[in-house]
Design a protein around this motif. Structure first.
Motif, short mmCIF file in Angstrom:
data_model
loop_
_atom_site.label_atom_id
_atom_site.label_comp_id
_atom_site.label_asym_id
_atom_site.label_seq_id
_atom_site.Cartn_x
_atom_site.Cartn_y
_atom_site.Cartn_z
N LEU A 12 -7.67 13.56 -10.68
CA LEU A 12 -6.88 13.69 -11.57
C LEU A 12 -5.57 12.64 -11.70
N PHE A 13 -5.03 12.56 -10.39
CA PHE A 13 -3.99 11.64 -10.43
C PHE A 13 -3.88 11.29 -8.71
N VAL A 14 -3.24 10.18 -8.59
CA VAL A 14 -3.13 9.84 -7.12
C VAL A 14 -1.51 9.71 -7.02
N LEU A 15 -1.04 10.24 -6.04
CA LEU A 15 0.43 10.36 -5.72
C LEU A 15 0.59 9.38 -4.24
N SER A 16 2.04 8.76 -4.12
CA SER A 16 2.23 8.08 -3.18
C SER A 16 3.49 8.41 -2.75
N ASP A 17 4.05 8.85 -1.61
CA ASP A 17 5.26 9.23 -1.09
C ASP A 17 6.21 8.09 -1.30
N GLU A 53 0.94 -1.15 -0.14
CA GLU A 53 -0.02 0.02 -0.13
C GLU A 53 0.69 1.28 0.07
N PRO A 54 0.30 2.46 -0.51
CA PRO A 54 1.03 3.61 -0.27
C PRO A 54 0.96 3.79 1.19
N LYS A 55 2.06 4.38 1.67
CA LYS A 55 2.38 5.07 3.10
C LYS A 55 1.40 6.30 3.26
N ASN A 56 1.44 7.13 2.16
CA ASN A 56 0.52 8.01 2.22
C ASN A 56 0.04 8.45 0.92
N ARG A 57 -1.26 8.49 0.71
CA ARG A 57 -2.00 8.33 -0.74
C ARG A 57 -2.55 9.44 -0.61
#
Length: 251
Positions: free
Chosen positions: A104-109, A12-16
């Motif tokens: 629009l987008f999903v970012l993950s750190d 999973e992403p840590k921060n989504r």
């Protein structure tokens, strides 16, 4: 030998972080690809507001010079990355109309692994313990990690009380993808250079751990004798002998 807690989990992403448009309009250009690493403040996409899109469409009918003029004086709106991270979802295409509620987008750190630990084992898990991660899709790849966080609230999964444990990988291979299933081994205790015997070699006799050895004493007719031992860590195959046996002794 190691005392471990073996369980399953998911990447999973840590921060989504979901990126939404600040205005309604039309996507003119997408600057990044899915999977690309981006920096804070980097342009992800360019879009025209509803008014600019209508104006450019009208100017286009009047000729290229008129369109070029309005493109120059009426600039696009930029969608910027709010943090350093990876683009894990791109939900738009050029020419698509969007509004303020569209993603629009999903970012993950960064990616991590969410492990599901049974309540019977959670008391053995501590923050800072080492772990190994193997993806079901790539079983040959083993990644080292560390326990970063243990949830304070339990969750019921298939009628079993589970606690979620965050495992942070030391490095993230390129094959890691959000949603992948993983097998996690959390190392509770570990002892190097331990004296080991197969688990089935140790028996319980009169409340004591014993092993069977060949009896070489000439005064006894018994072919074997019981030797009391003190055991330590164990796993599914081997058990540590703390006292009662020496290296190279046969059992």
């Amino acid at each position: 030998i190691s005392d471990v807690v073996a369980t399953t989990g998911v990447v999973e992403p840590k921060n989504r972080l979901k990126i939404q448009s600040s205005i309604a309009g039309r996507i003119e250009e997408i600057v990044v690809r899915e999977g690309e690493m981006v920096r804070k403040g980097q342009v992800l996409a360019l879009l025209s507001s509803t008014e600019r899109a209508a104006l450019l469409d009208a100017a286009r009918l009047q000729g290229k010079s008129e369109e070029a003029y309005w493109k120059k004086v009426y600039k696009e709106t930029a969608v910027l990355a709010p943090l350093d991270g990876q683009v894990i979802v791109r939900s738009i295409e050029p020419g698509q109309m969007v509004n303020g509620s569209d993603s629009l987008f999903v970012l993950s750190d960064r990616l991590m692994v969410k492990a599901f630990v049974d309540e019977t084992d959670i008391g053995r898990v501590k923050v800072g313990q080492q772990a190994t991660i193997q993806l079901d899709a790539y079983p040959a790849i083993s990644v080292r990690g560390k326990v970063e966080h243990i949830d304070f609230e339990s969750r019921l999964q298939n009628n079993v009380t589970m606690y979620y444990v965050d495992i942070i990988p030391e490095q993230i291979p390129s094959v890691f993808r959000s949603g992948m299933s993983a097998t996690i081994t959390i190392i509770v205790k570990q002892k190097p250079n331990a004296l080991l015997v197969p688990l089935e070699a140790v028996q319980q006799r009169n409340g004591q751990s014993v092993v069977l050895q060949r009896n070489n004493a000439s005064s006894s007719s018994a072919k074997v004798r019981y030797c009391a031992v003190q055991t330590g860590l164990r796993n599914e195959q081997m058990v540590e002998i703390v006292a009662g046996l020496g290296e190279q002794e046969a059992v």
